[in-house]
Write a protein that holds these residues in place. Structure first.
Motif, short mmCIF file in Angstrom:
data_model
loop_
_atom_site.label_atom_id
_atom_site.label_comp_id
_atom_site.label_asym_id
_atom_site.label_seq_id
_atom_site.Cartn_x
_atom_site.Cartn_y
_atom_site.Cartn_z
N SER A 146 -19.74 -37.13 1.43
CA SER A 146 -21.16 -36.87 0.60
C SER A 146 -21.92 -38.02 0.54
O SER A 146 -23.36 -37.03 0.60
N LEU A 147 -22.02 -39.23 0.52
CA LEU A 147 -22.64 -40.24 0.11
C LEU A 147 -23.76 -39.83 1.35
O LEU A 147 -24.85 -39.94 0.74
N SER A 160 -17.72 -33.02 3.97
CA SER A 160 -17.72 -33.32 2.96
C SER A 160 -17.36 -31.75 2.67
O SER A 160 -15.55 -32.32 1.11
N TYR A 176 -10.49 -38.54 -3.41
CA TYR A 176 -11.52 -38.14 -3.80
C TYR A 176 -13.02 -39.45 -3.27
O TYR A 176 -14.15 -39.66 -3.25
N ARG A 177 -12.02 -41.05 -3.25
CA ARG A 177 -12.77 -41.39 -2.64
C ARG A 177 -13.78 -41.40 -0.80
O ARG A 177 -14.21 -41.77 0.04
N ALA A 215 -12.34 -43.86 -8.82
CA ALA A 215 -11.39 -42.18 -8.89
C ALA A 215 -10.77 -41.42 -9.70
O ALA A 215 -10.76 -40.70 -9.95
N GLY A 264 -21.79 -39.67 -4.72
CA GLY A 264 -22.46 -38.00 -3.87
C GLY A 264 -22.33 -37.09 -5.72
O GLY A 264 -22.18 -36.01 -4.71
N GLU A 265 -22.26 -37.46 -6.39
CA GLU A 265 -21.78 -36.11 -7.74
C GLU A 265 -23.35 -35.93 -7.64
O GLU A 265 -24.62 -36.63 -6.91
N GLU A 319 -16.37 -39.23 -1.56
CA GLU A 319 -17.53 -39.68 -1.86
C GLU A 319 -18.76 -40.92 -0.26
O GLU A 319 -19.21 -40.15 -1.00
N ALA A 345 -20.56 -43.03 -7.95
CA ALA A 345 -20.33 -42.12 -6.73
C ALA A 345 -21.67 -41.55 -7.47
O ALA A 345 -21.61 -40.41 -8.11
#
Length: 367
Positions: free
Chosen positions: A116-117, A55, A109-110, A161, A238-239, A113, A236
């Motif tokens: 990070s998810l 990430s 960014y995808r 995204a 993962g934010e 995500e 999103a």
């Protein structure tokens, strides 16, 4: 069904006592695999570190793309305003280049995500569960994580995204470029005395200045429209967002909860909905000894099995047909178990729109 489906969750069994002692150590079992808690925790910690590292790498790539756009715009503004000639057309190329950076960053960014998810899922359903006794992670967090590893999919769409990166960084960059265009046209070679004079300077070859600046305005309008359209997209996970919406717990006690009935909740709430609605199947098994197959399915897969009496019309034999509900990631293990017990068995896998009950979506939580 005559038997309740058993939950497919991690659990601990007692191991054999150590030689010369009477103490027992719990053994983590999942789909036939057995590991001691120390081995399982070590593996999960190393995996979590790997996802965090991945990430971070993709997060730094996002910053890199933004830096490219900022440096390009700053260099072009310096060049155009320092040149004695009216080179404002350079901004058109810079705007196209910045648009390319936007799409590149959206693609990165995808990927960010996705990684990070997974890390966020482990934080909320594994590590956070350790801190709040009793240890009670979500019943399907392991299945959700395993499915993401076996069949990775981007958690957000390309449109969302683009909208997020545009809203957070690039919209202001495009407005700075447009402001630099207007300022250059106004100041070079001297201050424009009227709007008509400014428009005449904006012309490019046979294209009138009004058309050129109108195209700029339309382009900025499309960007603003994209921001507005994607503002309601919140996939999103993962934010930096809470896993649960506080309204899910307080209900009518939370101010404005009744006014938000049409909202789908926080991003993590939607993630839970997606995970419990993932593809599920029903398997029909015709084997020579269905009792042995059922025993192994229950013991190793922690899934229930229901015997349906049937009669084969080819050999005129009567035998039980097993009905097993499971998820797509468990099909291969089921084939392995049935193949070991009866290489000549038949397995029919039927897609199920939804399986509700213990081990899947709890019946009292089904909405």
């Amino acid at each position: 069904m005559s038997e309740n489906e058993q939950p497919n969750t991690t659990h601990f069994d007692a191991a054999e006592p150590a030689a010369g002692g009477t103490s027992y150590e719990a053994v983590w079992t999942f789909r036939g695999y057995k590991m001691r808690p120390s081995e399982f925790n070590t593996a999960m910690v190393h995996y979590y570190r790997a996802e965090i590292q991945r990430s971070n790498v993709w997060r730094s790539r996002l910053d890199t793309t933004t830096n490219w756009a900022v440096v390009t715009v700053a260099a072009s503004i310096t060049f155009v305003f320092a040149a004695p000639a009216n080179h404002w057309g350079v901004f058109l190329l810079v705007m196209l280049l910045t648009l390319l950076f936007l799409f590149m960053e959206a693609r990165r960014y995808r990927y960010y995500e996705l990684w990070s998810l997974r890390a966020r899922l482990m934080e909320t359903d594994f590590f956070a569960a350790m801190l709040v006794p009793p240890f009670a992670p979500h019943a399907e967090w392991n299945e959700t994580l395993a499915e993401s590893l076996l069949q990775p999919e981007f958690p957000i769409s390309r449109l969302e995204a683009v909208g997020r990166r545009l809203r957070n960084n690039y919209l202001s960059i495009f407005f700075i470029i447009f402001a630099a265009v207007i300022m250059k046209l106004y100041l070079h070679p001297t201050e424009a005395g009227s709007l008509a004079e400014l428009l005449s300077r904006a012309g490019i070859g046979p294209v009138p200045g009004s058309v050129v600046l109108g195209a700029h305005v339309v382009f900025l309008g499309i960007l603003l429209l994209t921001v507005l359209i994607t503002r309601g997209l919140h996939e999103a996970s993962g934010e930096v967002l809470p896993k649960y919406d506080i309204g899910d717990f307080l209900g009518d006690l939370w101010p404005g909860h009744g006014e938000r009935e049409t909202d789908t909740g926080s991003a993590w709430s939607r993630l839970s909905i997606r995970s419990r609605r993932r593809q599920q199947v029903m398997a029909l098994i015709v084997a020579a000894d269905p009792a042995k197959v059922a025993a192994r399915v229950i013991a190793e897969m922690k899934r229930g099995a229901t015997a349906l009496h049937g009669r084969g019309m080819f050999l005129k034999q009567e035998r039980d047909v097993l009905l097993v509900a499971l998820t797509v990631t468990e099909i291969e293990q089921l084939k392995l178990i049935v193949g070991e017990e009866d290489p000549h068995a038949f397995i029919t896998v039927i897609p199920a729109k939804e399986v509700v009950g213990e081990g899947f979506v709890p019946l009292d939580n089904n909405h």
